[in-house]
Design a protein around this motif. Structure first.
Motif, PDB file in Angstrom:
ATOM      1  N   LEU A 116     -17.074  -4.953   2.489  1.00  0.00           N
ATOM      2  CA  LEU A 116     -15.895  -4.347   3.084  1.00  0.00           C
ATOM      3  C   LEU A 116     -15.858  -2.870   2.702  1.00  0.00           C
ATOM      4  O   LEU A 116     -16.438  -2.466   1.688  1.00  0.00           O
ATOM      5  CB  LEU A 116     -14.630  -5.048   2.588  1.00  0.00           C
ATOM      6  CG  LEU A 116     -14.430  -6.473   3.109  1.00  0.00           C
ATOM      7  CD1 LEU A 116     -13.360  -7.193   2.289  1.00  0.00           C
ATOM      8  CD2 LEU A 116     -14.041  -6.467   4.573  1.00  0.00           C
ATOM      9  N   PRO A 117     -15.199  -2.030   3.496  1.00  0.00           N
ATOM     10  CA  PRO A 117     -15.184  -0.600   3.186  1.00  0.00           C
ATOM     11  C   PRO A 117     -14.535  -0.328   1.834  1.00  0.00           C
ATOM     12  O   PRO A 117     -13.525  -0.959   1.488  1.00  0.00           O
ATOM     13  CB  PRO A 117     -14.367   0.007   4.332  1.00  0.00           C
ATOM     14  CG  PRO A 117     -13.576  -1.125   4.899  1.00  0.00           C
ATOM     15  CD  PRO A 117     -14.424  -2.347   4.710  1.00  0.00           C
ATOM     16  N   PRO A 118     -15.086   0.596   1.049  1.00  0.00           N
ATOM     17  CA  PRO A 118     -14.519   0.925  -0.268  1.00  0.00           C
ATOM     18  C   PRO A 118     -13.269   1.784  -0.131  1.00  0.00           C
ATOM     19  O   PRO A 118     -13.256   2.970  -0.440  1.00  0.00           O
ATOM     20  CB  PRO A 118     -15.659   1.682  -0.953  1.00  0.00           C
ATOM     21  CG  PRO A 118     -16.398   2.325   0.177  1.00  0.00           C
ATOM     22  CD  PRO A 118     -16.304   1.388   1.345  1.00  0.00           C
ATOM     23  N   VAL A 119     -12.197   1.184   0.341  1.00  0.00           N
ATOM     24  CA  VAL A 119     -10.975   1.924   0.647  1.00  0.00           C
ATOM     25  C   VAL A 119     -10.135   2.119  -0.608  1.00  0.00           C
ATOM     26  O   VAL A 119     -10.272   1.373  -1.585  1.00  0.00           O
ATOM     27  CB  VAL A 119     -10.148   1.179   1.714  1.00  0.00           C
ATOM     28  CG1 VAL A 119     -10.938   1.040   3.004  1.00  0.00           C
ATOM     29  CG2 VAL A 119      -9.707  -0.189   1.213  1.00  0.00           C
ATOM     30  N   PRO A 120      -9.244   3.110  -0.591  1.00  0.00           N
ATOM     31  CA  PRO A 120      -8.341   3.294  -1.733  1.00  0.00           C
ATOM     32  C   PRO A 120      -7.425   2.084  -1.904  1.00  0.00           C
ATOM     33  O   PRO A 120      -6.886   1.547  -0.934  1.00  0.00           O
ATOM     34  CB  PRO A 120      -7.531   4.531  -1.350  1.00  0.00           C
ATOM     35  CG  PRO A 120      -8.309   5.209  -0.283  1.00  0.00           C
ATOM     36  CD  PRO A 120      -9.062   4.146   0.437  1.00  0.00           C
ATOM     37  N   VAL A 121      -7.251   1.659  -3.151  1.00  0.00           N
ATOM     38  CA  VAL A 121      -6.365   0.535  -3.491  1.00  0.00           C
ATOM     39  C   VAL A 121      -5.239   1.079  -4.365  1.00  0.00           C
ATOM     40  O   VAL A 121      -5.487   1.645  -5.430  1.00  0.00           O
ATOM     41  CB  VAL A 121      -7.125  -0.578  -4.218  1.00  0.00           C
ATOM     42  CG1 VAL A 121      -6.160  -1.676  -4.669  1.00  0.00           C
ATOM     43  CG2 VAL A 121      -8.226  -1.157  -3.328  1.00  0.00           C
ATOM     44  N   THR A 122      -4.023   0.925  -3.902  1.00  0.00           N
ATOM     45  CA  THR A 122      -2.841   1.329  -4.663  1.00  0.00           C
ATOM     46  C   THR A 122      -2.215   0.100  -5.294  1.00  0.00           C
ATOM     47  O   THR A 122      -1.909  -0.873  -4.595  1.00  0.00           O
ATOM     48  CB  THR A 122      -1.819   2.029  -3.755  1.00  0.00           C
ATOM     49  OG1 THR A 122      -2.402   3.221  -3.221  1.00  0.00           O
ATOM     50  CG2 THR A 122      -0.556   2.389  -4.534  1.00  0.00           C
ATOM     51  N   VAL A 123      -2.039   0.127  -6.603  1.00  0.00           N
ATOM     52  CA  VAL A 123      -1.451  -0.990  -7.340  1.00  0.00           C
ATOM     53  C   VAL A 123      -0.036  -0.583  -7.754  1.00  0.00           C
ATOM     54  O   VAL A 123       0.163   0.477  -8.348  1.00  0.00           O
ATOM     55  CB  VAL A 123      -2.292  -1.334  -8.577  1.00  0.00           C
ATOM     56  CG1 VAL A 123      -1.677  -2.499  -9.335  1.00  0.00           C
ATOM     57  CG2 VAL A 123      -3.727  -1.654  -8.174  1.00  0.00           C
ATOM     58  N   ARG A 124       0.923  -1.440  -7.438  1.00  0.00           N
ATOM     59  CA  ARG A 124       2.316  -1.100  -7.743  1.00  0.00           C
ATOM     60  C   ARG A 124       3.056  -2.352  -8.196  1.00  0.00           C
ATOM     61  O   ARG A 124       3.075  -3.362  -7.492  1.00  0.00           O
ATOM     62  CB  ARG A 124       3.006  -0.505  -6.506  1.00  0.00           C
ATOM     63  CG  ARG A 124       4.452  -0.065  -6.756  1.00  0.00           C
ATOM     64  CD  ARG A 124       5.076   0.428  -5.469  1.00  0.00           C
ATOM     65  NE  ARG A 124       6.456   0.806  -5.660  1.00  0.00           N
ATOM     66  CZ  ARG A 124       6.882   2.033  -5.922  1.00  0.00           C
ATOM     67  NH1 ARG A 124       6.005   3.022  -6.038  1.00  0.00           N
ATOM     68  NH2 ARG A 124       8.171   2.303  -6.070  1.00  0.00           N
ATOM     69  N   VAL A 125       3.667  -2.262  -9.358  1.00  0.00           N
ATOM     70  CA  VAL A 125       4.520  -3.347  -9.833  1.00  0.00           C
ATOM     71  C   VAL A 125       5.743  -3.448  -8.920  1.00  0.00           C
ATOM     72  O   VAL A 125       6.336  -2.446  -8.547  1.00  0.00           O
ATOM     73  CB  VAL A 125       4.951  -3.097 -11.288  1.00  0.00           C
ATOM     74  CG1 VAL A 125       5.952  -4.158 -11.734  1.00  0.00           C
ATOM     75  CG2 VAL A 125       3.732  -3.086 -12.207  1.00  0.00           C
ATOM     76  N   LYS A 126       6.089  -4.648  -8.510  1.00  0.00           N
ATOM     77  CA  LYS A 126       7.201  -4.926  -7.610  1.00  0.00           C
ATOM     78  C   LYS A 126       6.977  -4.349  -6.212  1.00  0.00           C
ATOM     79  O   LYS A 126       7.945  -4.045  -5.497  1.00  0.00           O
ATOM     80  CB  LYS A 126       8.522  -4.404  -8.178  1.00  0.00           C
ATOM     81  CG  LYS A 126       8.918  -5.014  -9.507  1.00  0.00           C
ATOM     82  CD  LYS A 126       9.175  -6.504  -9.385  1.00  0.00           C
ATOM     83  CE  LYS A 126       9.660  -7.104 -10.700  1.00  0.00           C
ATOM     84  NZ  LYS A 126       9.846  -8.576 -10.620  1.00  0.00           N
TER      85      LYS A 126
END
Length: 265
Positions: free
Chosen positions: A164-174
């Protein structure tokens, strides 16, 4: 300007903050600004990580951001699935599927959870949800960015290893509370998994999966003690003992989290 110096009561009344349970597209817009003018942002959320039986399920909901504006009008009333009644969640599924740029569901069954562990299973379910992304017309799409609910990025490395494309992943609590795409994904995941557990109940009614959805309710644990485990149980887990507290990505996959802590996640 700090709240202490902002203004008097009248000004505060005219600028009342958005309710905490009402998600927005603020994070999706922030993510898109860093990428380009036409961005497909996919929100992901899971359900079932703390259950004793059944699959872990990840929902995916994509919205398109074009020239700094979200052009995907998700239906009114989308919230974190835990903040909605079962009837309201079910009523939202079809409107979300029609309105979203794309939706998908990823599943990892109990026997696979036993084999690879819950953390790897959650990552795998997320990958499968992305691979399942389809537009309302049925066309497959790839994300330009992903938002996940949590505090640890367990997806970026897995994307590279999956083709899969190495896209940006944003991790956010809640994120399921605050981000509209993730809240919609939580609804899709919850309704899909609840329906699956209701179907499984027919083959093993002694565990009351139609009501407890595979979580560690007392009636469920008592049934395990009386009848033994089913093929849909996570056999490597502590199914009848005292559950151990924990948080996602840090728990021992052989143990379970009480349903009351998980909120039936």
């Amino acid at each position: 300007m700090s709240p202490r110096t902002a203004a008097g009561p009248a000004a505060r009344r005219t600028a009342a903050p958005r309710a905490a349970t009402e998600p927005s597209f603020d994070v999706e817009l922030e993510v898109a600004r860093a990428i380009g003018p036409d961005v497909l942002v996919v929100g992901l959320d899971e359900v079932g990580r703390g259950a004793l039986a059944g699959p872990v399920t990840v929902g995916a909901c994509a919205v398109r951001v074009l020239e700094g504006q979200v052009v995907t009008a998700l239906p009114e009333g989308v919230r974190d699935s835990k903040a909605l009644t079962a009837r309201r969640r079910e009523a939202l599924v079809a409107p979300i599927a029609v309105a979203a740029a794309a939706t998908g569901i990823g599943w990892v069954p109990a026997q696979e959870i036993d084999r690879i562990g819950i953390s790897a299973a959650l990552t795998e379910a997320a990958l499968r949800a992305l691979e399942d992304l389809r537009t309302p017309e049925g066309d497959g799409v790839l994300p330009d960015a992903v938002i996940i609910d949590g505090s640890v990025d367990v997806l970026s490395g897995a994307l590279r290893g999956r083709g899969l494309p190495p896209v940006p992943v944003t991790v956010r609590v809640k994120a399921d509370r605050d981000c509209r795409s993730v809240a919609a994904a939580s609804v899709l995941a919850k309704v899909a998994r609840d329906a699956r557990m209701t179907q499984l109940h027919a083959s093993a009614p002694q565990y009351a999966w139609d009501s407890n959805k595979g979580y560690g309710a007392a009636v469920h644990r008592d049934a395990i003690t009386e009848h033994g485990i089913h093929a849909e149980h996570r056999a490597s887990w502590n199914l009848t003992g005292t559950p151990s507290a924990g948080v996602l990505w840090e728990i021992d996959p052989r143990r379970s989290i009480p349903a009351e802590q998980e909120g039936h996640r």
